[in-house]
Design a protein around this motif. Structure first.
Motif, PDB file in Angstrom:
ATOM      1  N   LYS A  45       0.804  -1.228   0.000  1.00  0.00           N
ATOM      2  CA  LYS A  45       0.000   0.000   0.000  1.00  0.00           C
ATOM      3  C   LYS A  45       0.831   1.270   0.000  1.00  0.00           C
ATOM      4  CE  LYS A  45      -2.022   1.345   3.727  1.00  0.00           C
ATOM      5  NZ  LYS A  45      -2.946   1.442   4.867  1.00  0.00           N
ATOM      6  N   LEU A  46       2.154   1.145   0.005  1.00  0.00           N
ATOM      7  CA  LEU A  46       3.035   2.307   0.147  1.00  0.00           C
ATOM      8  C   LEU A  46       3.642   2.704  -1.194  1.00  0.00           C
ATOM      9  CD1 LEU A  46       4.969   0.936   3.258  1.00  0.00           C
ATOM     10  CD2 LEU A  46       3.013   2.494   3.321  1.00  0.00           C
ATOM     11  N   ARG A  47       4.349   3.846  -1.178  1.00  0.00           N
ATOM     12  CA  ARG A  47       5.270   4.235  -2.251  1.00  0.00           C
ATOM     13  C   ARG A  47       6.665   4.296  -1.630  1.00  0.00           C
ATOM     14  NH1 ARG A  47       2.632   6.228  -7.205  1.00  0.00           N
ATOM     15  NH2 ARG A  47       0.403   6.279  -6.726  1.00  0.00           N
ATOM     16  N   ILE A  48       7.697   4.137  -2.455  1.00  0.00           N
ATOM     17  CA  ILE A  48       9.064   4.112  -1.925  1.00  0.00           C
ATOM     18  C   ILE A  48       9.383   5.376  -1.148  1.00  0.00           C
ATOM     19  CG2 ILE A  48      11.503   4.085  -2.585  1.00  0.00           C
ATOM     20  CD1 ILE A  48      10.773   2.224  -4.902  1.00  0.00           C
ATOM     21  N   ILE A  49       8.947   6.541  -1.627  1.00  0.00           N
ATOM     22  CA  ILE A  49       9.294   7.802  -0.979  1.00  0.00           C
ATOM     23  C   ILE A  49       8.712   7.902   0.427  1.00  0.00           C
ATOM     24  CG2 ILE A  49       7.320   9.140  -1.826  1.00  0.00           C
ATOM     25  CD1 ILE A  49       9.303  11.486  -2.221  1.00  0.00           C
ATOM     26  N   ASP A  50       7.675   7.132   0.739  1.00  0.00           N
ATOM     27  CA  ASP A  50       7.044   7.216   2.052  1.00  0.00           C
ATOM     28  C   ASP A  50       8.021   6.891   3.177  1.00  0.00           C
ATOM     29  OD1 ASP A  50       4.490   7.951   1.137  1.00  0.00           O
ATOM     30  OD2 ASP A  50       3.948   5.867   0.756  1.00  0.00           O
ATOM     31  N   PHE A  51       9.066   6.123   2.903  1.00  0.00           N
ATOM     32  CA  PHE A  51      10.007   5.757   3.956  1.00  0.00           C
ATOM     33  C   PHE A  51      10.852   6.961   4.381  1.00  0.00           C
ATOM     34  CE2 PHE A  51       8.685   1.706   2.394  1.00  0.00           C
ATOM     35  CZ  PHE A  51       8.715   0.882   3.511  1.00  0.00           C
ATOM     36  N   ALA A  52      11.431   7.679   3.431  1.00  0.00           N
ATOM     37  CA  ALA A  52      12.211   8.869   3.784  1.00  0.00           C
ATOM     38  C   ALA A  52      11.329   9.912   4.460  1.00  0.00           C
ATOM     39  CB  ALA A  52      12.886   9.448   2.545  1.00  0.00           C
ATOM     40  N   LEU A  53      10.134  10.133   3.931  1.00  0.00           N
ATOM     41  CA  LEU A  53       9.239  11.130   4.515  1.00  0.00           C
ATOM     42  C   LEU A  53       8.790  10.720   5.909  1.00  0.00           C
ATOM     43  CD1 LEU A  53       7.011  11.940   1.398  1.00  0.00           C
ATOM     44  CD2 LEU A  53       8.897  13.302   2.307  1.00  0.00           C
ATOM     45  N   ASN A  55      10.390   8.764   7.987  1.00  0.00           N
ATOM     46  CA  ASN A  55      11.539   8.904   8.880  1.00  0.00           C
ATOM     47  C   ASN A  55      11.683  10.341   9.360  1.00  0.00           C
ATOM     48  OD1 ASN A  55      12.291   6.188   8.687  1.00  0.00           O
ATOM     49  ND2 ASN A  55      13.647   6.555   6.964  1.00  0.00           N
ATOM     50  N   ALA A  56      11.525  11.284   8.439  1.00  0.00           N
ATOM     51  CA  ALA A  56      11.631  12.697   8.820  1.00  0.00           C
ATOM     52  C   ALA A  56      10.530  13.072   9.813  1.00  0.00           C
ATOM     53  CB  ALA A  56      11.553  13.589   7.580  1.00  0.00           C
ATOM     54  N   LEU A  57       9.301  12.690   9.510  1.00  0.00           N
ATOM     55  CA  LEU A  57       8.185  13.016  10.394  1.00  0.00           C
ATOM     56  C   LEU A  57       8.346  12.366  11.760  1.00  0.00           C
ATOM     57  CD1 LEU A  57       5.358  14.330  10.645  1.00  0.00           C
ATOM     58  CD2 LEU A  57       4.408  12.174   9.812  1.00  0.00           C
ATOM     59  N   ASN A  58       8.676  11.084  11.780  1.00  0.00           N
ATOM     60  CA  ASN A  58       8.839  10.373  13.049  1.00  0.00           C
ATOM     61  C   ASN A  58      10.038  10.869  13.847  1.00  0.00           C
ATOM     62  OD1 ASN A  58       6.621   8.775  12.451  1.00  0.00           O
ATOM     63  ND2 ASN A  58       7.846   7.147  11.528  1.00  0.00           N
ATOM     64  N   SER A  59      11.025  11.455  13.152  1.00  0.00           N
ATOM     65  CA  SER A  59      12.209  12.006  13.837  1.00  0.00           C
ATOM     66  C   SER A  59      11.930  13.357  14.483  1.00  0.00           C
ATOM     67  CB  SER A  59      13.374  12.156  12.850  1.00  0.00           C
ATOM     68  OG  SER A  59      13.780  10.904  12.331  1.00  0.00           O
ATOM     69  N   GLY A  60      10.785  13.956  14.175  1.00  0.00           N
ATOM     70  CA  GLY A  60      10.435  15.246  14.746  1.00  0.00           C
ATOM     71  C   GLY A  60      10.607  16.420  13.811  1.00  0.00           C
ATOM     72  N   ILE A  61      10.990  16.162  12.566  1.00  0.00           N
ATOM     73  CA  ILE A  61      11.144  17.233  11.584  1.00  0.00           C
ATOM     74  C   ILE A  61       9.770  17.632  11.064  1.00  0.00           C
ATOM     75  CG2 ILE A  61      12.110  17.846   9.333  1.00  0.00           C
ATOM     76  CD1 ILE A  61      14.405  15.891   9.910  1.00  0.00           C
ATOM     77  N   ARG A  62       9.488  18.921  11.074  1.00  0.00           N
ATOM     78  CA  ARG A  62       8.170  19.400  10.678  1.00  0.00           C
ATOM     79  C   ARG A  62       8.207  20.337   9.481  1.00  0.00           C
ATOM     80  NH1 ARG A  62       7.307  15.657  13.100  1.00  0.00           N
ATOM     81  NH2 ARG A  62       5.884  15.295  14.864  1.00  0.00           N
ATOM     82  N   ARG A  63       9.368  20.496   8.881  1.00  0.00           N
ATOM     83  CA  ARG A  63       9.449  21.237   7.624  1.00  0.00           C
ATOM     84  C   ARG A  63      10.104  20.308   6.597  1.00  0.00           C
ATOM     85  NH1 ARG A  63       7.535  26.155   8.055  1.00  0.00           N
ATOM     86  NH2 ARG A  63       7.760  27.394   9.959  1.00  0.00           N
ATOM     87  N   ILE A  64       9.365  20.030   5.545  1.00  0.00           N
ATOM     88  CA  ILE A  64       9.810  19.064   4.547  1.00  0.00           C
ATOM     89  C   ILE A  64       9.587  19.645   3.155  1.00  0.00           C
ATOM     90  CG2 ILE A  64       9.423  16.750   3.587  1.00  0.00           C
ATOM     91  CD1 ILE A  64       8.485  15.841   6.324  1.00  0.00           C
ATOM     92  N   GLY A  82      -1.501  12.282   0.177  1.00  0.00           N
ATOM     93  CA  GLY A  82      -1.102  11.600   1.401  1.00  0.00           C
ATOM     94  C   GLY A  82      -0.296  12.410   2.390  1.00  0.00           C
ATOM     95  N   TRP A  83       0.233  13.559   1.966  1.00  0.00           N
ATOM     96  CA  TRP A  83       1.130  14.332   2.837  1.00  0.00           C
ATOM     97  C   TRP A  83       0.673  15.783   2.964  1.00  0.00           C
ATOM     98  CZ3 TRP A  83       4.867  12.218   5.812  1.00  0.00           C
ATOM     99  CH2 TRP A  83       5.154  10.863   5.557  1.00  0.00           C
ATOM    100  N   ASN A  84      -0.631  15.984   2.982  1.00  0.00           N
ATOM    101  CA  ASN A  84      -1.185  17.345   3.010  1.00  0.00           C
ATOM    102  C   ASN A  84      -1.663  17.759   4.392  1.00  0.00           C
ATOM    103  OD1 ASN A  84      -3.400  15.725   3.290  1.00  0.00           O
ATOM    104  ND2 ASN A  84      -4.570  16.606   1.598  1.00  0.00           N
ATOM    105  N   PHE A  85      -1.135  17.118   5.446  1.00  0.00           N
ATOM    106  CA  PHE A  85      -1.645  17.371   6.797  1.00  0.00           C
ATOM    107  C   PHE A  85      -0.765  18.327   7.599  1.00  0.00           C
ATOM    108  CE2 PHE A  85       0.541  13.251   6.597  1.00  0.00           C
ATOM    109  CZ  PHE A  85       1.603  13.458   7.465  1.00  0.00           C
ATOM    110  N   PHE A  86       0.267  18.892   6.998  1.00  0.00           N
ATOM    111  CA  PHE A  86       1.130  19.833   7.706  1.00  0.00           C
ATOM    112  C   PHE A  86       0.423  21.194   7.814  1.00  0.00           C
ATOM    113  CE2 PHE A  86       3.943  16.522   6.495  1.00  0.00           C
ATOM    114  CZ  PHE A  86       4.987  16.530   7.404  1.00  0.00           C
ATOM    115  N   ILE A 301       4.923   3.881   9.022  1.00  0.00           N
ATOM    116  CA  ILE A 301       5.208   4.404   7.688  1.00  0.00           C
ATOM    117  C   ILE A 301       3.929   5.026   7.157  1.00  0.00           C
ATOM    118  CG2 ILE A 301       6.089   3.898   5.390  1.00  0.00           C
ATOM    119  CD1 ILE A 301       8.094   3.477   7.705  1.00  0.00           C
ATOM    120  N   TRP A 302       3.938   6.348   7.073  1.00  0.00           N
ATOM    121  CA  TRP A 302       2.764   7.107   6.657  1.00  0.00           C
ATOM    122  C   TRP A 302       2.617   7.038   5.144  1.00  0.00           C
ATOM    123  CZ3 TRP A 302      -0.022  10.083  10.384  1.00  0.00           C
ATOM    124  CH2 TRP A 302       0.544  10.077  11.662  1.00  0.00           C
ATOM    125  N   THR A 303       1.377   7.124   4.676  1.00  0.00           N
ATOM    126  CA  THR A 303       1.131   7.101   3.238  1.00  0.00           C
ATOM    127  C   THR A 303      -0.266   7.629   2.977  1.00  0.00           C
ATOM    128  OG1 THR A 303       1.276   5.726   1.233  1.00  0.00           O
ATOM    129  CG2 THR A 303       0.182   4.741   3.156  1.00  0.00           C
TER     130      THR A 303
END
Length: 422
Positions: A45-53, A55-64, A82-86, A301-303
């Motif tokens: 159900k994922l895309r490859i880019i979801d892992f890097a994104l 990781n950033a979100l789970n690490s506490g980074i809020r500007r991507i 999938g990533w419009n919640f910021f 892993i968010w997606t």
């Protein structure tokens, strides 16, 4: 005092993640004919880019920010959905930065460094102290906060995530030598004969394509590079070798910050850049205890979560029983009197009666007609498999009709199906 304590909180909240997601991924063959490599589907159900994104979100980074270039529509659509919640009011941001000739009317992104340089004004507007540059095409779980802390403590000019790889693989990576303090003393981009690690002749220390910089320092380096007409404007070819020679470049071993659940025995990192590597990484997820734990609620892993009906299995007759063994079946799928084994079905796949699917990666929206037999295949999105078609049992015939890899995997697209004799 730890770096996090000295700055009054996690360093990640002072950082921006910048994901380089413009890669074509030619070794994935037809899988990247209509989409960039970071947009390729993975894991049901994922895309490859979801892992890097993630990781950033789970690490506490809020500007991507995500820089796109090659055939970006599928990727951009996924990011928008999938990533419009910021939320800007929470000091959060998520920017999609397509190559748009912002510097010159005839200049797209010329290299990885140029893909950052062309957007300096946007990055500056967020006033973050650090920037974490990420490749958008690898599968792994990592806490970037640990890498940021090392960067600050060491007062480095650049910190590079690194991983031990077999020397035979290292020709596709930047290869480095480090001293006892993890300072990088030599760096070579994609060497024909990779240097071995001291005391370990079968392994090389390879760059993961993850870099940490202080933002203002990076801008100075990028402006210097942009002014050099002989540069190819690439981090691996110019920026990193320059800093190894003239600055302080530090290596960050992946093992220090990789995320492992109790089910994961070893650090997990995969470059799924070939059809065989992509196939194996997906099929491995069907193991009872796979090397990658996608069920880890502590590091999700968010997606984009599609609105789908539950998966359904119907019919219970001899030879016509809807069943799945050691398989992952996503929402919206209907297994109608068919048998699955060691298979991943992405969303909205329909497998009809008397069909057999074994060791297969089936992307969204595929329809597999009655009596078809598929083994060791990847079926691209939306393909219609005809009634009674057999793939995976005759290597010579398969190679004539489909993309058959050295590992014996058949990649199937709709255009290949359309070329079959009626």
């Amino acid at each position: 005092m730890s770096p996090a304590a000295s700055t009054g909180g996690p360093i990640a909240r002072q950082a921006m993640a910048y994901v380089l997601a413009g890669g074509r991924g030619t070794r994935l063959r037809e899988l990247t004919d209509v989409r960039a490599k970071p947009a390729v589907y993975f894991g049901g159900k994922l895309r490859i880019i979801d892992f890097a994104l993630s990781n950033a979100l789970n690490s506490g980074i809020r500007r991507i920010a995500v820089a796109t270039q090659y055939k970006a529509h599928s990727l951009i659509r996924h990011l928008q959905r999938g990533w419009n919640f910021f939320r800007p009011e929470r000091n959060e941001s998520f920017d999609i930065l397509p190559a748009s000739q912002r510097v010159s009317e005839d200049q797209w992104y010329l290299g990885t460094a140029d893909a950052v340089y062309q957007n300096i004004d946007i990055i500056e507007s967020y006033d973050t102290k650090y920037i974490v540059l990420l490749a958008g095409d690898h599968i792994y779980k990592m806490d970037y906060e640990q890498m940021l802390q090392q960067h600050v403590t060491a007062q480095a000019d650049v910190t590079i995530g690194c991983i031990e790889v077999p020397r035979a693989w290292a020709t596709g990576f930047g290869v480095m030598h480090v001293d006892e303090t993890d300072r990088i003393i030599a760096f070579e981009e994609k060497p024909a004969n990779p240097a071995p690690m001291p005391g370990n002749p079968d392994k090389s220390l390879a760059s993961m394509g993850i870099y940490v910089f202080e933002t203002k320092f990076l801008f100075d380096i990028l402006r210097r590079d942009a002014a050099d007409p002989t540069s190819s404007h690439d981090f691996g070819k110019e920026i990193i070798p320059f800093l190894v020679k003239n600055g302080k470049a530090m290596a960050h071993p992946f093992g220090r910050s990789c995320i492992k659940s109790q089910a994961e025995a070893a650090p997990y990192w995969r470059d799924v850049g070939t059809v065989d590597a992509y196939y194996e990484a997906n099929i491995d997820l069907t193991d009872i205890v796979p090397d990658l734990d996608l069920y880890d609620q502590d590091w999700p892993i968010w997606t984009y979560g599609e609105m789908t009906a539950p998966a359904k299995f119907v019919h219970d007759e001899i030879g016509r029983r809807g069943s799945a063994i050691s398989s992952l079946v996503s929402g919206g799928c209907i297994v109608s009197g068919a048998a699955l084994r060691k298979t991943l079905l992405f969303t909205n796949v329909h497998v009809h009666s008397y069909a057999s699917v074994d060791q297969a990666v089936i992307l969204p929206g595929v329809d597999i007609a009655q009596g078809a037999r598929l083994s060791r295949v990847i079926v691209d999105r939306g393909v219609r498999i005809p009634k009674g078609l057999v793939i995976g049992e005759d290597p010579i015939l398969d190679a004539k009709r489909f993309r058959r890899t050295d590992g014996g995997v058949c990649l199937i697209t709709q255009s290949m199906i359309d070329r079959l004799d009626p």
